[in-house]
Structure formats: C-alpha cells, structure tokens
Design an enzyme around this catalytic site. Structure first.
Site, PDB file in Angstrom:
ATOM      1  N   SER A  34       0.825  -1.221   0.000  1.00 21.61           N
ATOM      2  CA  SER A  34       0.000   0.000   0.000  1.00 21.61           C
ATOM      3  C   SER A  34       0.855   1.266   0.000  1.00 21.61           C
ATOM      4  O   SER A  34       0.317   2.369  -0.035  1.00 21.61           O
ATOM      5  CB  SER A  34      -0.915   0.003   1.236  1.00 21.61           C
ATOM      6  N   SER A  71      15.172  -6.552   4.435  1.00 23.71           N
ATOM      7  CA  SER A  71      15.814  -6.231   5.705  1.00 23.71           C
ATOM      8  C   SER A  71      16.107  -4.742   5.687  1.00 23.71           C
ATOM      9  O   SER A  71      15.214  -3.917   5.434  1.00 23.71           O
ATOM     10  CB  SER A  71      17.087  -7.079   5.838  1.00 23.71           C
ATOM     11  N   TYR A 112      13.764  -1.944  16.465  1.00 20.11           N
ATOM     12  CA  TYR A 112      13.740  -2.058  14.996  1.00 20.11           C
ATOM     13  C   TYR A 112      14.956  -2.846  14.507  1.00 20.11           C
ATOM     14  O   TYR A 112      14.831  -3.791  13.719  1.00 20.11           O
ATOM     15  CB  TYR A 112      13.720  -0.664  14.363  1.00 20.11           C
ATOM     16  N   LYS A 169      15.514  -6.423  12.420  1.00 11.97           N
ATOM     17  CA  LYS A 169      16.204  -6.529  11.124  1.00 11.97           C
ATOM     18  C   LYS A 169      17.436  -7.427  11.222  1.00 11.97           C
ATOM     19  O   LYS A 169      17.747  -8.156  10.278  1.00 11.97           O
ATOM     20  CB  LYS A 169      16.550  -5.137  10.583  1.00 11.97           C
TER      21      LYS A 169
HETATM   22  P1  NDP Z   1       6.196   2.410   4.161  1.00 12.07           P
HETATM   23  O1  NDP Z   1       5.820   2.866   5.531  1.00 12.07           O
HETATM   24  O2  NDP Z   1       6.025   3.354   3.033  1.00 12.07           O
HETATM   25  O3  NDP Z   1       5.444   1.035   3.821  1.00 12.07           O
HETATM   26  C1  NDP Z   1       5.320   0.024   4.781  1.00 12.07           C
HETATM   27  C2  NDP Z   1       4.322  -1.002   4.322  1.00 12.07           C
HETATM   28  O4  NDP Z   1       4.220  -2.023   5.328  1.00 12.07           O
HETATM   29  C3  NDP Z   1       2.937  -0.425   4.119  1.00 12.07           C
HETATM   30  O5  NDP Z   1       2.417  -0.875   2.893  1.00 12.07           O
HETATM   31  C4  NDP Z   1       2.128  -0.988   5.275  1.00 12.07           C
HETATM   32  O6  NDP Z   1       0.796  -1.266   4.864  1.00 12.07           O
HETATM   33  C5  NDP Z   1       2.855  -2.288   5.568  1.00 12.07           C
HETATM   34  N1  NDP Z   1       2.589  -2.739   6.925  1.00 12.07           N
HETATM   35  C6  NDP Z   1       2.936  -2.167   8.087  1.00 12.07           C
HETATM   36  N2  NDP Z   1       2.425  -2.842   9.123  1.00 12.07           N
HETATM   37  C7  NDP Z   1       1.720  -3.872   8.592  1.00 12.07           C
HETATM   38  C8  NDP Z   1       0.957  -4.936   9.132  1.00 12.07           C
HETATM   39  N3  NDP Z   1       0.768  -5.122  10.441  1.00 12.07           N
HETATM   40  N4  NDP Z   1       0.364  -5.819   8.274  1.00 12.07           N
HETATM   41  C9  NDP Z   1       0.529  -5.688   6.953  1.00 12.07           C
HETATM   42  N5  NDP Z   1       1.230  -4.701   6.372  1.00 12.07           N
HETATM   43  C10 NDP Z   1       1.822  -3.809   7.192  1.00 12.07           C
HETATM   44  O7  NDP Z   1       7.721   1.971   4.294  1.00 12.07           O
HETATM   45  P2  NDP Z   1       8.781   1.356   3.252  1.00 12.07           P
HETATM   46  O8  NDP Z   1       8.189   1.104   1.933  1.00 12.07           O
HETATM   47  O9  NDP Z   1       9.993   2.171   3.358  1.00 12.07           O
HETATM   48  O10 NDP Z   1       9.090  -0.022   4.015  1.00 12.07           O
HETATM   49  C11 NDP Z   1       9.115  -1.275   3.408  1.00 12.07           C
HETATM   50  C12 NDP Z   1      10.182  -2.117   4.078  1.00 12.07           C
HETATM   51  O11 NDP Z   1      11.467  -1.547   3.834  1.00 12.07           O
HETATM   52  C13 NDP Z   1      10.046  -2.222   5.603  1.00 12.07           C
HETATM   53  O12 NDP Z   1      10.299  -3.550   6.005  1.00 12.07           O
HETATM   54  C14 NDP Z   1      11.147  -1.285   6.110  1.00 12.07           C
HETATM   55  O13 NDP Z   1      11.600  -1.635   7.396  1.00 12.07           O
HETATM   56  C15 NDP Z   1      12.201  -1.485   5.039  1.00 12.07           C
HETATM   57  N6  NDP Z   1      13.196  -0.424   4.952  1.00 12.07           N
HETATM   58  C16 NDP Z   1      12.820   0.868   4.703  1.00 12.07           C
HETATM   59  C17 NDP Z   1      13.781   1.873   4.640  1.00 12.07           C
HETATM   60  C18 NDP Z   1      13.436   3.314   4.404  1.00 12.07           C
HETATM   61  O14 NDP Z   1      14.304   4.194   4.596  1.00 12.07           O
HETATM   62  N7  NDP Z   1      12.240   3.658   3.963  1.00 12.07           N
HETATM   63  C19 NDP Z   1      15.206   1.564   4.830  1.00 12.07           C
HETATM   64  C20 NDP Z   1      15.480   0.169   5.049  1.00 12.07           C
HETATM   65  C21 NDP Z   1      14.506  -0.772   5.112  1.00 12.07           C
HETATM   66  P3  NDP Z   1      -0.525  -1.007   5.723  1.00 12.07           P
HETATM   67  O15 NDP Z   1      -0.202   0.043   6.745  1.00 12.07           O
HETATM   68  O16 NDP Z   1      -1.525  -0.582   4.699  1.00 12.07           O
HETATM   69  O17 NDP Z   1      -0.824  -2.356   6.279  1.00 12.07           O
END
Ligand code: NDP
Length: 270
Positions: A11, A131, A145, A149
């Site tokens: 999403s 990760s 967090y 990871k």
């Molecule tokens: P966003 O916050 O933009 O997206 C996170 C996604 O995770 C959303 O689609 C959200 O969907 C979903 N999510 C969160 N909690 C739940 C849940 N309980 N059940 C199902 N879905 C869930 O962050 P990113 O796109 O940046 O993050 C994606 C991944 O990348 C994560 O694992 C993050 O730790 C990792 N990451 C991100 C970095 C960054 O700088 N952005 C750096 C390194 C790693 P919804 O709330 O609709 O359920």
C-alpha cells in the site's frame, strides 16, 4: 507460464513500487496490506489486491489460500511489510516491542511457512526478505527495529541453507535511506516515546537527523528495481545493498571498529 508473486506492504513505498514493476515484467502480482484503499492505483495496473495484516494469522492463511486456489503455484514471496518502532529501549513498552517483532519478523516467517509447501513441491521459488542496512548496523533509539532486522538477516541465512536442496532461493534486500512513509512513522514514534524523557537531548538530535535523511534518500523505485533484479535472476545473490547510501554505510561498518562506528553515528546527530 506467468510467474506468481506476492508482495506484502504493497500500500506504500517500496512494496507499491515493487508490485508495479513486477506487473510490468510480466508477473501475476498479488499486493497485500491492511489499507486496501491505498492500493487502488495498483488495481488499475493489474495487481490483485489482498487485505492482510501480517500480525493476524487468519488473514495470512486466507490470503495465501486464495492465491494458491486461483493460481495453483507461487514463485516469489516479497516479505516487505514493516515499520520502525523508535524510542530509547528503556522507554518502549514491552508490548510495543513484541508488536514490532510480530510485524517485522513473525509475519515474515509465518508467510514463508505458508508458501513453502507449494514451493517445495514445485522445486522452485524465491523468498525475498526486505531487511535494511539496519540489519547490519545499529543506531540509538532503534534497538527494537534493529533487533528485528538483525533477526531477518539471521533467519534468512539459516533458511537459505535449509532450502537449498529444494531449489528455493532466499534473498536479503538491504535498503539505505528511502523516501517513503517509513521515516515519518519512525520519527513520530521517537517523538512520542522519548521526546520528553531523560533521553530527550539525543532523541531531539536524532529526530533532526531523520528529518534531514527524509529529504536526501533515494526514491523507492530504486529498491523495487533491485527486488525485481533478484526476482528475475537465475542465480540471485544472497544480499543486495541498495539506495540511500547503503553501500557506503555498510563499507564503513566493515572497516571501522565498533567504537569508531559508534562515534561516526553519534557525530551525525548534532
Ligand atoms: P512504508 O511505511 O512506506 O510502507 C510500509 C508497508 O508495510 C505499508 O504498505 C504498510 O501497509 C505495511 N505494513 C505495516 N504494518 C503492517 C501490518 N501489520 N500488516 C501488513 N502490512 C503492514 O515503508 P517502506 O516502503 O519504506 O518499508 C518497506 C520495508 O522496507 C520495511 O520492512 C522497512 O523496514 C524497510 N526499509 C525501509 C527503509 C526506508 O528508509 N524507507 C530503509 C530500510 C529498510 P498497511 O499500513 O496498509 O498495512
């Protein structure tokens, strides 16, 4: 035959871009998240939507069953859903720490369990675990967090060896700073949890650093391209560092001692 992919966290951010790119590459893609309404644009490009909370076993079972009944196979699982539970370790309630593990590690592990019987039968498939560089380095106020990871890294190393004989690849993606909702969620958590405690002085500096990083990171499509590269590679690497300074930070972590690296991290929080 079209390959079937399931992407969690579709999403927003990295997951959303990954779902789009996989469709462009010819995969049949299922995008999963709690906020189905935020996936409307994915539906328009052909992604099939699944309402899923990775902390709710029944919703994961339902989602995977639906895919397997329709497609009778699954080729790629992108375990991407996750968030940053930030705050000094002392300030974070243990219930929240447990929830952080539920989302970032147990959800990933449970979905993996659900797709493995089918992948083993196929004698093919890829588990791609998102990760972070935070799976290799730590930072203050990120203990929970980073613990999740680091767990993703260790789990993936074990799983990779377990699944070798079944022809299933396990790949770890290590993004750096990426411009998504992640940063503001982590910052809000840090303000709420430690913005007014004995940890306030360093927390305020860290909040400023996060706000700065939120303007300087890479676009999520950079990570999505790396995930698609891993998904389509005949022999994928075990780890891909990608975007937002990931490679240089991991290099510094490798060459510096623990104490020198701590100093470098703390010096960035002014
Ligand atoms: P966003 O916050 O933009 O997206 C996170 C996604 O995770 C959303 O689609 C959200 O969907 C979903 N999510 C969160 N909690 C739940 C849940 N309980 N059940 C199902 N879905 C869930 O962050 P990113 O796109 O940046 O993050 C994606 C991944 O990348 C994560 O694992 C993050 O730790 C990792 N990451 C991100 C970095 C960054 O700088 N952005 C750096 C390194 C790693 P919804 O709330 O609709 O359920």
């Amino acid at each position: 035959m079209k390959k079937i992919a399931l992407v969690t966290g579709a999403s927003s951010g990295i997951g959303k871009e990954t779902a789009k790119l996989l469709v462009e590459k010819g995969f049949t893609v299922y995008g999963a998240a709690r906020r189905v309404e935020k996936m409307a644009e994915l539906k328009d490009v052909g992604v099939k939507l699944i309402a899923m909370d990775v902390t709710d076993d029944a919703s994961m079972v339902k989602g995977v069953t639906e895919i397997l009944q329709t497609e009778e196979r699954i080729d790629i699982l992108v375990n991407n859903a996750g968030y940053g539970s930030y705050g000094a370790l002392e300030d974070v309630p243990i219930s929240e720490a447990r929830y952080q593990f539920e989302v970032n590690i147990f959800g990933l592990a449970r979905l993996t369990q659900l797709v493995l019987p089918t992948m083993r039968k196929q004698h093919s498939g890829k588990i791609i675990n998102v990760s972070s560089i935070g799976g290799i380095i730590g930072e203050p106020h990120g203990a929970w967090y980073h613990a999740t990871k680091f767990a993703v890294e260790g789990l993936s190393d074990s799983l990779r060896m377990e699944l070798k004989e079944f022809g299933i690849d396990v790949v770890v993606i290590q993004p750096g700073a990426i411009l998504t909702e992640w940063n503001s969620i982590a910052r809000e958590n840090l303000v709420k949890v430690s913005g007014n405690t004995d940890y306030k002085i360093l927390a305020d500096k860290h909040i400023k650093m996060l706000a700065y990083a939120d303007k300087r990171g890479s676009q999520p499509v950079v990570v999505a391209r790396t995930i698609v590269k891993a998904a389509t590679a005949k022999r994928p690497k075990t780890r891909y560092a990608t975007g937002g300074g990931a490679k240089i930070i991991l290099f510094m972590r490798k060459i510096l001692s623990d104490k020198m690296f701590d100093r470098m991290m703390l010096s960035m929080m002014k």
